[in-house]
Design a protein around this motif. Structure first.
Motif, mmCIF file in Angstrom:
data_model
loop_
_atom_site.group_PDB
_atom_site.id
_atom_site.type_symbol
_atom_site.label_atom_id
_atom_site.label_comp_id
_atom_site.label_asym_id
_atom_site.label_seq_id
_atom_site.Cartn_x
_atom_site.Cartn_y
_atom_site.Cartn_z
ATOM 1 N N GLU B 118 0.856 -1.192 -0.035
ATOM 2 C CA GLU B 118 0.158 0.186 0.651
ATOM 3 C C GLU B 118 0.762 0.770 -0.290
ATOM 4 O O GLU B 118 0.637 2.320 -0.776
ATOM 5 C CB GLU B 118 -0.469 0.252 1.336
ATOM 6 N N ASN B 120 4.228 1.708 -1.456
ATOM 7 C CA ASN B 120 4.965 1.502 -2.473
ATOM 8 C C ASN B 120 4.096 2.180 -3.576
ATOM 9 O O ASN B 120 4.651 2.617 -4.363
ATOM 10 C CB ASN B 120 4.991 -0.470 -2.822
ATOM 11 N N SER B 121 2.441 1.533 -3.578
ATOM 12 C CA SER B 121 1.460 2.035 -4.589
ATOM 13 C C SER B 121 0.931 3.245 -4.115
ATOM 14 O O SER B 121 1.536 4.461 -5.172
ATOM 15 C CB SER B 121 -0.264 1.705 -3.929
ATOM 16 N N LEU B 124 4.351 5.185 -5.801
ATOM 17 C CA LEU B 124 4.412 5.074 -7.418
ATOM 18 C C LEU B 124 3.827 7.104 -7.782
ATOM 19 O O LEU B 124 4.274 7.150 -8.508
ATOM 20 C CB LEU B 124 4.442 3.654 -7.507
#
Lengths: 478, 306
Positions: B118, B120-121, B124
């Motif tokens: 979550e 890391n999203s 990004l």
């Protein structure tokens, strides 16, 4: 000047209030049963609990914040919007199907405008009494009694309207919480706006507009009317039997027995006018089929009651078709199935309903997409190997945490680099983006211009997907 | 129609008579139109009092409605309503909406963030915006860099190291790459030998004798390349000297040069002139610590780890 002195045309006719008489009979009972059932479903459903691992513990809840609809065991996401489209198609075809068989049966028994108007008329009757009492009250000057009765009626109207509006809002979250917030003044702004608008529109539509909604506002009533066929069962007054040769006549003088009436050339209609008095849209069915008729069958109940009491056969007004009426001796009324149109609608209904059912049953509990990173399309590494990167989007549609494992097929083992993320855990209703990097040396890249990502849920076996993607290198022909 | 309504319809005139018989019909505007007109007049007057409206000489009426926002120095300001303040107010709200994520981010280690799907999203999506706004002008959209200008962040060659702490240090404090010019120190012949030596790592068909001479020269005190690039020519991350043995080139565009002579020339240009161009600015003070942390994980996702 002369021409202008003429009486100007009035385009607007003031509505004459319709004060229907209460009637007993099988269609009234059916109508009441539908009303009770529909109200039970609408008003009770938001209060039915339902256990879920995540989300709102309510049988039906439209979770706008979480962007998902809970409908019993089914969770619907915005991407399932085509189910809604199918459902609307099915509903439309079902309406056409019913209309070609039974006329405006939807209007008469199931439409919410009919239901709410009916309920409001029941309130009126409870407070003010039946038709004669209400007519008397209408003509009465404004005194204490009239004020009290009309006031009570409209208070009840407003309360019903408010609770109708409130119930609608309760579907959009956990009902007890919404109600609590609403009452304590902490509710969402949208909740207050929705309740005010719906209270007013329910009040206006069911207390004042009533049949005018069907006649001037609703498009369904109009386009259903044009879908009638000669075979369609509609509320019909059997003109020949009712009028005889010399027209209808009251039960007076010698005309008290059927034989005497027939001898005198009069029909069975005793012109009591009850069928007109019970009509909620204020028409006389004996004038024939008309666009205002909502096909509710109350005049049938009324006429059957009268015919029974005078000892004439029932069914002077009944559901019947135009072709049957044209026969010298009409058959017993029955549904006319044997038509291409009916079969067509039926096939469409069955096909669409089964497709929707199959689609819902075969839904996966996750969604995915794999996108190649295109800036840059590929990278040459220090070892001379070529790297392509992919963004994998995963959405968990189930009600529990899911861990997804990502692997590859058709390329040498060890080519895939998932960084620190071996398994991606996704919470219910959430989406994540996972980066995957694939490295191959130029010779391998020449041989593997495409390969497959395999996405497998560790928690739900059927949540499995294989996605074919391209691998780009200097040798790629783009 | 009731009798009372059947009164004779006499057309209204304005009451004026010209030339004895000329009259004008009085056809007033419809009431709904008039009502709408009066309502808009009332609306306009209320609007003048609420919002900036009338220009007066060099200034204007500001209206009574105010708007509150927090400026970039953290000071709360209340001014008369205007669209610039509205933008700042909305920006405040957007920052507030991101705050829970940034709070979580600042309490986690780099590895924890990269492991958490979550977070890391979030890295990004939010990182892409930050990168595009601040880094892409040099490193290009997507981080592919540009030969002769800014290094490629998506490959596995990292001048100053591609681990979290090294990337974080690079972004926070900036970098300045330097290589002294060798014009006048080395002859053209010597530079060609050095170029051949470097090209031989990548198995280019160079003259073996020349490459061997370059090898000697590389490790000699004359050229003293090994001081910075190391005895194995793989560079030293502490000073950001380039790894000359791999196939990745930042300054000399060897892959693009077609012939061996062109490749040699590309390398010799760098040796001749040296380098004083590899400047990465410091972002401390321009971006918050948490933003730099987020960018660190984002850049690491692009191709870090080495």
């Amino acid at each position: 000047m002369e021409a202008n002195a003429e009486e100007p045309m009035h385009l607007y006719e003031k509505r004459i209030p319709i004060v229907p008489r209460w009637v007993r009979g099988k269609f009234r009972n059916f109508k009441s049963a539908v009303l009770v059932l529909a109200y039970a479903i609408y008003f009770v459903l938001p209060w039915v609990p339902w256990h879920r691992l995540s989300g709102i513990n309510q049988a039906v809840a439209f979770d706008m914040v979480g962007r998902r609809f809970f409908i019993f065991g089914l969770t619907v996401y915005p991407q399932n919007v085509f189910w809604l489209a199918w459902l609307l198609f099915i509903a439309a075809v079902f309406l056409f199907f019913m209309t070609t068989l039974l006329g405006r049966a939807f209007c008469g028994y199931f439409c919410f405008q009919t239901l709410w108007t009916d309920f409001f008329m029941i309130i009126e009757r409870m407070v003010q009494g039946d038709r004669p009492a209400r007519l008397k009250l209408l003509k009465q000057p404004w005194n204490g009694e009239k004020l009290l009765k009309i006031g009570t009626t409209h208070t009840l109207f407003l309360l019903t309207s408010f609770w109708t509006a409130m119930t609608f809002v309760l579907y959009f979250g956990y009902a007890p919480q919404i109600l609590h917030d609403f009452v304590t003044g902490n509710g969402a702004q949208a909740a207050y706006v929705a309740v005010i608008i719906l209270t007013l529109s329910t009040y206006i539509a069911a207390a004042f507009m009533r049949e005018q909604i069907c006649q001037f506002v609703c498009p369904y009533g109009r386009f259903q009317s044009v879908m009638y066929e000669p075979e369609t069962l509609v509320v019909t007054y059997e003109y020949r039997r009712g009028e005889g040769e010399k027209g209808r006549a009251g039960m007076k003088g010698d005309l008290k027995t059927r034989e005497a009436r027939q001898a005198a050339g009069h029909g069975d209609c005793i012109d009591c006018g009850i069928c007109v008095q019970v009509c909620p849209v204020g028409i006389d069915i004996r004038d024939g089929l008309q666009y205002r008729c909502i096909s509710c069958g109350l005049c049938i109940d009324a006429c059957n009651g009268v015919m029974g009491s005078v000892g004439f056969p029932k069914g002077l007004i009944r559901y019947d078709s135009e072709i049957n009426m044209k026969k010298d001796v009409p058959d017993n009324p029955h549904l006319n199935w044997n038509r291409l149109k009916v079969y067509g609608y039926l096939v469409a209904l069955v096909v669409m309903t089964s497709m929707l059912a199959v689609s819902i049953m075969h839904r996966t509990d996750f969604e995915y997409s794999v996108q190649q990173v295109r800036q840059p399309l590929f990278v040459v590494l220090s070892s001379g190997k070529i790297r392509n990167r992919y963004e994998i989007h995963l959405t968990n549609d189930s009600d529990r945490d899911q861990s997804f494992h990502i692997s590859t097929e058709d390329i040498p083992p060890g080519s895939l680099d998932m960084g620190l993320m071996q398994n991606a855990v996704v919470h219910p209703g959430k989406s994540v983006i996972v980066e995957a990097s694939v490295e191959m040396d130029p010779e391998e890249a020449r041989q593997h211009k495409s390969f497959e990502f395999v996405i497998q849920s560790q928690d739900i076996e059927k949540d499995h997907a294989e996605v074919k993607v391209s691998f780009f290198s200097e040798n790629s022909q783009i | 129609m009731s009798a009372s309504k059947q009164q004779a319809h006499v057309p209204q005139t304005t009451g004026h008579v010209w030339d004895g018989d000329l009259q004008e019909y009085n056809n007033p505007l419809p009431n709904w139109w008039l009502m709408a007109f009066y309502a808009s007049v009332v609306f306009a007057v209320i609007y003048w009092f609420m919002y900036p409206a009338w220009p007066i000489a060099g200034t204007f009426t500001t209206g009574f409605k105010t708007i509150t926002y927090v400026n970039n120095k953290g000071v709360e300001k209340t001014v008369h309503w205007n669209t610039r303040a509205l933008l700042l107010q909305e920006t405040n709200e957007a920052v507030k909406a991101q705050k829970p994520y940034f709070d979580k981010l600042s309490s986690m280690s780099f590895e924890q963030i990269a492991k958490d799907p979550e977070m890391n999203s979030f890295v990004l999506s939010a990182g892409k915006e930050l990168f595009s706004d601040n880094c892409a002008p040099c490193h290009q959209q997507g981080g592919a860099g540009k030969v002769g200008f800014a290094p490629n962040l998506t490959d596995d060659d990292w001048l100053y190291g591609g681990h979290f702490s090294e990337i974080n240090h690079t972004i926070t404090y900036g970098r300045h790459g330097y290589m002294p010019p060798f014009a006048g120190v080395l002859t053209d012949q010597q530079m060609t030998e050095l170029a051949d030596y470097i090209l031989s790592f990548e198995k280019y068909p160079v003259n073996p004798a020349s490459a061997e001479a370059g090898n000697q020269l590389f490790h000699s005190e004359t050229a003293a390349c090994y001081y910075c690039h190391g005895a194995d020519a793989k560079g030293r991350k502490v000073i950001g000297s380039a790894n000359l043995t791999d196939s990745i080139w930042l300054w000399a565009n060897v892959p693009a040069a077609k012939t061996i002579a062109d490749k040699e020339a590309a390398i010799k240009t760098v040796i001749t002139g040296g380098l004083n161009r590899g400047v990465m600015p410091t972002w401390q003070g321009r971006l918050s610590t948490d933003q730099i942390k987020l960018l660190t994980v984002y850049v690491h996702d692009l191709g870090g780890g080495q």
